[in-house]
Design a protein around this motif. Structure first.
Motif, PDB file in Angstrom:
ATOM      1  N   VAL A  61       0.798  -1.145  -0.005  1.00 17.46           N
ATOM      2  CA  VAL A  61      -0.101  -0.052  -0.043  1.00 17.46           C
ATOM      3  C   VAL A  61       0.741   1.411  -0.011  1.00 17.46           C
ATOM      4  O   VAL A  61       1.815   1.143   0.228  1.00 17.46           O
ATOM      5  N   ILE A  62       0.316   2.312  -0.149  1.00 27.72           N
ATOM      6  CA  ILE A  62       1.205   3.515  -0.304  1.00 27.72           C
ATOM      7  C   ILE A  62       0.236   4.837   0.468  1.00 27.72           C
ATOM      8  O   ILE A  62      -1.178   4.684   0.352  1.00 27.72           O
ATOM      9  N   VAL A  90      -4.522   6.280   2.322  1.00 25.01           N
ATOM     10  CA  VAL A  90      -3.856   5.127   2.069  1.00 25.01           C
ATOM     11  C   VAL A  90      -4.485   4.668   0.547  1.00 25.01           C
ATOM     12  O   VAL A  90      -5.709   4.575   0.462  1.00 25.01           O
ATOM     13  N   PHE A  91      -3.557   4.431  -0.278  1.00 26.88           N
ATOM     14  CA  PHE A  91      -3.910   3.894  -1.544  1.00 26.88           C
ATOM     15  C   PHE A  91      -3.770   2.516  -1.773  1.00 26.88           C
ATOM     16  O   PHE A  91      -2.650   2.102  -1.396  1.00 26.88           O
ATOM     17  N   GLU A  92      -4.663   1.694  -2.399  1.00 28.06           N
ATOM     18  CA  GLU A  92      -4.045   0.447  -2.571  1.00 28.06           C
ATOM     19  C   GLU A  92      -4.880  -0.145  -3.982  1.00 28.06           C
ATOM     20  O   GLU A  92      -5.809   0.379  -4.255  1.00 28.06           O
ATOM     21  N   GLU A 127      -8.874   3.890  -2.548  1.00 24.07           N
ATOM     22  CA  GLU A 127      -8.114   4.983  -1.772  1.00 24.07           C
ATOM     23  C   GLU A 127      -9.085   5.187  -0.556  1.00 24.07           C
ATOM     24  O   GLU A 127     -10.313   5.382  -0.654  1.00 24.07           O
ATOM     25  N   GLY A 128      -8.546   5.556   0.644  1.00 24.08           N
ATOM     26  CA  GLY A 128      -9.404   5.916   1.905  1.00 24.08           C
ATOM     27  C   GLY A 128     -10.011   5.057   2.632  1.00 24.08           C
ATOM     28  O   GLY A 128     -10.880   5.410   3.527  1.00 24.08           O
ATOM     29  N   VAL A 129      -9.922   3.610   2.113  1.00 22.13           N
ATOM     30  CA  VAL A 129     -10.864   2.684   2.854  1.00 22.13           C
ATOM     31  C   VAL A 129      -9.780   2.159   4.021  1.00 22.13           C
ATOM     32  O   VAL A 129     -10.537   2.195   5.133  1.00 22.13           O
TER      33      VAL A 129
END
Length: 135
Positions: free
Chosen positions: A43-44, A50-52, A67-69
Motif C-alpha cells: 500500500v502507499i 492510504v491507496f491500494e 483510496e481512503g478505505v
C-alpha cells in the motif's frame, strides 16, 4: 504511522512525503521502488490517505484501486521508516490516478499487474509532479 501523519500536509501547494507499507497476506528510479513479487500486500500513503490496488473482490476481474478505505493508523500495515519520495501533487490528482488505474493499466494480474507494481507506478507518477504516467 505517527511519523507519517505528523509530516503530511493537507495544503495542495506544499510538497508532501509519501510512504509505502506492507500488510501480510494469509531497476532504480527517482523513488525507492519496491520488489514486485513478494507474498504480501503493498500500500502507499500520500496526504494522509492510504491507496491500494487488488483488494476488495472475490475474483481478479473485479479488483479495483481503492483510496481512503484503510485508516493510516491501521496496525496491520508496516510502514517504511523513511519517505520514499515527495510530491507537490494534490490529493485529487492522486485519487484520479488511482481511480483511472484499471482503465490505464488493465485488470489485476498476480504477476504482471499487482499491488507492488501499482505502488511503484503511483510513486513515479507522484514524483513526476503528476505530469507523466509511468509505463
Amino acid at each position: 504511522c505517527a511519523h507519517c501523519l505528523a509530516s503530511v500536509s493537507s495544503s495542495p501547494a506544499v510538497s508532501a512525503p509519501f510512504y509505502h507499507g506492507t500488510t501480510p497476506l494469509s531497476l532504480r528510479r527517482s523513488v525507492d521502488e519496491v520488489a514486485t513479487l513478494l507474498p504480501m500486500h503493498r500500500v502507499i500513503i500520500f496526504r494522509n490517505v492510504v491507496f491500494e490496488w487488488g483488494v476488495g473482490a472475490n475474483n481478479f476481474e473485479d479488483k479495483v484501486a481503492w483510496e481512503g478505505v484503510r485508516e493510516p493508523s491501521d496496525c496491520s500495515v508496516s510502514w517504511s521508516g523513511s519517505a520514499a519520495g515527495s510530491s507537490s501533487c494534490t490529493l485529487q490528482q492522486a485519487m484520479d490516478f488511482s481511480r483511472g488505474y484499471k482503465t490505464r493499466y488493465g485488470t489485476y494480474e498476480l504477476l504482471s499487474n499487482n499491488c507492488h507494481l501499482y505502488v511503484n507506478r503511483m510513486m513515479n507518477y507522484l514524483v513526476s509532479g503528476c505530469t507523466r504516467y509511468p509505463a
